[in-house]
Design an enzyme around this catalytic site. Sequence first.
Site, short mmCIF file in Angstrom:
data_model
loop_
_atom_site.label_atom_id
_atom_site.label_comp_id
_atom_site.label_asym_id
_atom_site.label_seq_id
_atom_site.Cartn_x
_atom_site.Cartn_y
_atom_site.Cartn_z
N ASP A 1 31.14 27.84 48.32
CA ASP A 1 29.71 28.17 48.26
C ASP A 1 29.02 27.17 47.33
O ASP A 1 29.39 27.04 46.17
CB ASP A 1 29.55 29.61 47.74
CG ASP A 1 28.08 30.01 47.55
OD1 ASP A 1 27.18 29.17 47.77
OD2 ASP A 1 27.85 31.17 47.17
N ASN B 1 30.45 33.41 50.82
CA ASN B 1 29.14 33.10 50.27
C ASN B 1 28.69 34.17 49.29
O ASN B 1 29.20 35.28 49.29
CB ASN B 1 28.12 32.97 51.40
CG ASN B 1 28.23 31.62 52.08
OD1 ASN B 1 27.77 30.61 51.56
ND2 ASN B 1 28.89 31.58 53.23
N CYS B 2 27.67 33.80 48.51
CA CYS B 2 27.05 34.72 47.56
C CYS B 2 26.77 36.04 48.27
O CYS B 2 26.23 36.02 49.36
CB CYS B 2 25.74 34.12 47.05
SG CYS B 2 24.65 35.28 46.22
N PRO B 3 27.11 37.18 47.73
CA PRO B 3 27.55 37.44 46.36
C PRO B 3 29.08 37.52 46.19
O PRO B 3 29.53 37.85 45.10
CB PRO B 3 26.97 38.82 46.09
CG PRO B 3 27.11 39.53 47.41
CD PRO B 3 26.93 38.46 48.47
N TRP C 1 29.59 36.83 55.59
CA TRP C 1 28.94 37.84 54.75
C TRP C 1 29.55 39.19 55.05
O TRP C 1 29.88 39.49 56.20
CB TRP C 1 27.45 37.88 55.05
CG TRP C 1 26.59 37.42 53.92
CD1 TRP C 1 26.98 36.83 52.77
CD2 TRP C 1 25.17 37.53 53.87
NE1 TRP C 1 25.88 36.55 52.00
CE2 TRP C 1 24.76 36.97 52.64
CE3 TRP C 1 24.20 38.04 54.73
CZ2 TRP C 1 23.42 36.90 52.26
CZ3 TRP C 1 22.88 37.97 54.36
CH2 TRP C 1 22.49 37.41 53.13
#
Lengths: 166, 75
Positions: B40, B13-15, A107
């Site tokens: 994802d 991964n998202c976003p 992330w």
Amino acid sequence: MERGDTTMEEKKKRMAIIASKGTLDMAYPPLILASTAGAMDVEVTIFFTLYGVDIVNKKKYASLQVAPIANPAMPSPIPMPNIIGMLPGMTAMGTSMMKGMIKKINWPTIPELVKTCLDLDVKMIACTPTLEMTGVKKEDLVDGVILAGAAEFLDFALDANISLFI
Amino acid sequence: MEATKTLDCKGLNCPMPVVKTKKALSEMKPGEILKMEATDRGSKSDITAFANRTGNELLEVKEEGGTFIFFLKKK
């Protein structure tokens, strides 16, 4: 009317978000929704108020924390009572654990995600009374964040398709 | 399928797959084809929704060993 055709382009969909929390876990949802919506050609405004202003404060946004105390959802390496979260160092430990999990799934960091949102033309407003109250200056905020009050946000939110308080 | 440009979003991964797809498409010309690869598990639904909303056409989606491969035509 087809989705995404020229008729819909004339009036873009809108999403209005109020971000009121300044913990690491609560900083992600507004930024993830905003960046995704921005990518989907939605006009987005995020109004950062109270602790939420930390998300766009350059002095703070890279070091937001998550508190294990009163947060039973927080994963723990070993089973222990939640009250342990009050002990010194537990917030730092919880934060470091969460940062590890965030890194594991690749992330973006909060500063990266803020930049991503601005690149996608997400409008970011920092609440002026909060700045007065906390002594945060405009220079402390990420470039591109504007200062305004509730009326500016409401002017946008009144025509929004989605309004969220986070 | 012949693609003008390929974008690797594997491991993201998202976003990020949606955000990077948007950025890649914005650098392309109308009618050009973007091949995007992602792992994802939400990306199949996400890219479909992205295509529907933005008007970029999702020409094909396939899955090969846990990787989703998307072909999008720039609007």
